[in-house]
Design an enzyme around this catalytic site. Structure first.
Site, PDB file in Angstrom:
ATOM      1  N   ASN A  25       0.883  -1.173   0.000  1.00 60.43           N
ATOM      2  CA  ASN A  25       0.000   0.000   0.000  1.00 60.43           C
ATOM      3  C   ASN A  25       0.922   1.225   0.000  1.00 60.43           C
ATOM      4  O   ASN A  25       1.556   1.547   1.005  1.00 60.43           O
ATOM      5  CB  ASN A  25      -0.895  -0.078   1.252  1.00 60.43           C
ATOM      6  N   ALA A  27       0.527   4.513  -0.270  1.00 58.85           N
ATOM      7  CA  ALA A  27       0.239   5.672   0.596  1.00 58.85           C
ATOM      8  C   ALA A  27       0.654   5.371   2.036  1.00 58.85           C
ATOM      9  O   ALA A  27       1.272   6.204   2.704  1.00 58.85           O
ATOM     10  CB  ALA A  27      -1.244   6.023   0.531  1.00 58.85           C
ATOM     11  N   SER A  28       0.335   4.176   2.512  1.00 63.23           N
ATOM     12  CA  SER A  28       0.701   3.800   3.888  1.00 63.23           C
ATOM     13  C   SER A  28       2.214   3.855   4.065  1.00 63.23           C
ATOM     14  O   SER A  28       2.713   4.421   5.048  1.00 63.23           O
ATOM     15  CB  SER A  28       0.158   2.387   4.188  1.00 63.23           C
ATOM     16  N   ASN A 100     -13.581  -3.364   3.897  1.00 61.72           N
ATOM     17  CA  ASN A 100     -12.891  -4.602   4.262  1.00 61.72           C
ATOM     18  C   ASN A 100     -13.529  -5.283   5.477  1.00 61.72           C
ATOM     19  O   ASN A 100     -12.964  -6.232   6.019  1.00 61.72           O
ATOM     20  CB  ASN A 100     -11.416  -4.334   4.569  1.00 61.72           C
ATOM     21  N   HIS A 127      -2.083  -6.104  11.600  1.00 61.75           N
ATOM     22  CA  HIS A 127      -2.930  -5.067  12.227  1.00 61.75           C
ATOM     23  C   HIS A 127      -4.376  -5.167  11.786  1.00 61.75           C
ATOM     24  O   HIS A 127      -5.265  -4.651  12.451  1.00 61.75           O
ATOM     25  CB  HIS A 127      -2.376  -3.665  11.956  1.00 61.75           C
ATOM     26  N   ARG A 128      -4.626  -5.824  10.647  1.00 58.29           N
ATOM     27  CA  ARG A 128      -5.997  -5.953  10.163  1.00 58.29           C
ATOM     28  C   ARG A 128      -6.621  -7.287  10.605  1.00 58.29           C
ATOM     29  O   ARG A 128      -7.834  -7.391  10.742  1.00 58.29           O
ATOM     30  CB  ARG A 128      -6.026  -5.798   8.643  1.00 58.29           C
ATOM     31  N   GLU A 162     -10.477 -10.264   2.022  1.00 54.45           N
ATOM     32  CA  GLU A 162     -10.457  -8.835   2.358  1.00 54.45           C
ATOM     33  C   GLU A 162     -11.822  -8.183   2.130  1.00 54.45           C
ATOM     34  O   GLU A 162     -11.942  -6.966   2.047  1.00 54.45           O
ATOM     35  CB  GLU A 162      -9.350  -8.131   1.555  1.00 54.45           C
ATOM     36  N   HIS A 230      -6.028  -3.742  -3.297  1.00 54.11           N
ATOM     37  CA  HIS A 230      -7.403  -4.246  -3.371  1.00 54.11           C
ATOM     38  C   HIS A 230      -7.934  -3.879  -4.754  1.00 54.11           C
ATOM     39  O   HIS A 230      -7.575  -2.832  -5.307  1.00 54.11           O
ATOM     40  CB  HIS A 230      -8.304  -3.580  -2.325  1.00 54.11           C
ATOM     41  N   CYS A 353     -13.285   2.988   0.223  1.00 56.91           N
ATOM     42  CA  CYS A 353     -12.746   2.121   1.287  1.00 56.91           C
ATOM     43  C   CYS A 353     -13.489   2.348   2.583  1.00 56.91           C
ATOM     44  O   CYS A 353     -13.599   1.453   3.414  1.00 56.91           O
ATOM     45  CB  CYS A 353     -11.275   2.423   1.559  1.00 56.91           C
TER      46      CYS A 353
END
Ligand code: SUG
Length: 422
Positions: A25, A27-28, A100, A127-128, A162, A230, A353
């Site tokens: 990801n 941006a993350s 998600n 973390h998810r 997801e 995704h 999202c």
């Protein structure tokens, strides 16, 4: 029964931060270590919900999950000597991205005529992966009416699931039977393929979908490699329209043909790579738009649609030039409406999202999860009073901040009469 599509947005939690936890990801990764602004993030989210409440007449929400997650901290036996990512995982506010949270098959598509939901196991990212038990607890409240909803447990590991971010639905109108399209990635690339084919197939079977009305499509490995972790980063569907980048699927023409075989009325709005490059589409999240049928425009075939896009799209010359051409053409999408969700965008989460679509009769949903103007005011008041203004990476793990985060969430639950979720 009056079935309509309701968007359930995730309210951004008070521990929202940038820890760079999601490999693949972009941006993350690129905002890792930046200060975050949870109060601004959550207010941006409420403003988006307010806009859609006005546009659509219905809007739902899901609440932030309990953070920091003491159980996960304990399991990780974090003692400060490990990578900061282990410290940050139990603090993640990632449940805000409710696309998600679950995969949803509306009642007209399923064998028993109920709306089926499977919470996503999100096993690819630590973390998810902690989200689903608390998400399921919340879904059981919101959609507890067993005559109209069927709730499943998550897909077992190791099949990564997801949720709705890799699921699209084509239909004449939301309340009629549809074709469900499941998009999966094949492992082996530079970045993880987060949606496994077997997870998608399992969800379709347990939801009781007609096999002739399901389509399974492979994501373009080059899109995953470019940061489309995704499918909803490169494609979105609404009613008969598939809005997609030209490089979304491994076999683009084959994908259209497979969907058309199950849903002949398919209308493809494809954005070619020479007009908007894959990289620019992923940077601006043009396809992570909410594609809405505007009420009053006649629902079902022929109704006009609006795209709720991130502000970043308006600032991109190539994306905005394409949007202007699209709006001038006589296509099904007539409007592009920018919204400011920059705090979420910096972690790779755009307007789409932040929401889970559920087609249902609003009277069958626990009203405590449905928004009205008065509740939006109350939510904003709690956020303004209780959400931390700023979190610096060094604050994560701090006991005082943990106390503030826990108390802020509790105040919101109380304001919405959802104390049982504590
Ligand atoms: O899973 N970001 C989320 C973004 C999810 C976007 N959802 C959809 N495309 N539907 C993710 O990668 C970042 C967390 C951090 O780095 O701190 C994060 O989890």
């Amino acid at each position: 029964m009056t079935l309509k599509e309701i968007n359930f947005d995730g309210i951004v939690g008070p521990s929202h931060n940038y820890a760079g936890l999601s490999l693949g990801n972009i941006a993350s990764a690129s905002h890792r270590g930046d200060p975050s602004y949870p109060r601004a993030a959550a207010l941006q989210g409420v403003a988006k919900m307010r806009g859609n409440l006005t546009r659509l007449g219905a809007q739902g929400y899901l609440l932030p999950l309990p953070r920091p997650n003491g159980l996960l901290t304990e399991v990780l036996a974090y003692d400060g000597s490990e990578d900061a990512a282990l410290r940050a995982a139990p603090w993640s506010a990632s449940s805000m991205w409710t696309a998600n949270a679950a995969t949803v098959s509306p009642a007209p598509d399923t064998a028993d005529g109920r709306c089926h939901l499977t919470p996503a196991n999100l096993v690819t990212m630590l973390h998810r992966a902690q989200e689903w038990p608390d998400t399921l607890r919340q879904l059981r409240l919101a959609f507890g009416d067993r005559e109209h909803f069927a709730l499943h447990g998550p897909v077992p590991p190791t099949f990564g699931d997801e949720g709705a971010a890799n699921h699209m639905r084509l239909c004449d109108s939301h309340d009629s039977a549809g074709v469900e399209v499941f998009v999966y990635g094949k492992p082996g690339g530079r970045f993880p393929a987060r949606q496994h084919e077997q997870a998608s197939r399992l969800v379709a079977r347990r939801h009781g979908l007609d096999p002739g009305k399901c389509v399974f499509i492979e994501q373009n490995p080059a899109a995953i490699e470019a940061g489309a972790f995704h499918n909803d980063v490169v494609a979105v569907a609404n009613e008969r329209v598939l809005f997609t980048h030209a490089e979304a699927f491994a076999d683009q023409q084959g994908a259209y043909a497979a969907i058309r075989a199950a849903f002949p009325a398919l209308e493809v709005v494809e954005v070619p790579s020479d007009e908007v490059s894959l990289a620019e589409a992923i940077r601006t999240y043009l396809f992570n738009a909410q594609l809405l049928t505007l009420p009053g425009s006649g629902s079902g075939a022929g109704g006009s649609m609006a795209l709720i896009v991130p502000e970043e799209c308006r600032e991109s010359p190539s994306v905005w030039a394409w949007a202007q051409r699209m709006m001038a053409s006589n296509g099904p999408i007539r409007e592009a409406i920018p919204v400011d969700v920059r705090q979420s965008m910096a972690n790779g989460g755009g307007p789409a999202c932040l929401r889970l679509r559920v087609v249902c009769d609003p009277v069958t949903v626990d009203p405590r999860f449905l928004l009205d103007a008065g509740k939006a005011d109350r939510i904003e008041q709690v956020i303004a009073a209780r959400w931390p203004e700023q979190i610096d990476p060094a604050d994560i793990g701090n006991a005082d901040l943990a106390e503030q985060v826990i108390a802020a969430r509790a105040a919101l639950l109380e304001a919405l009469e959802l104390g049982e979720l504590i």
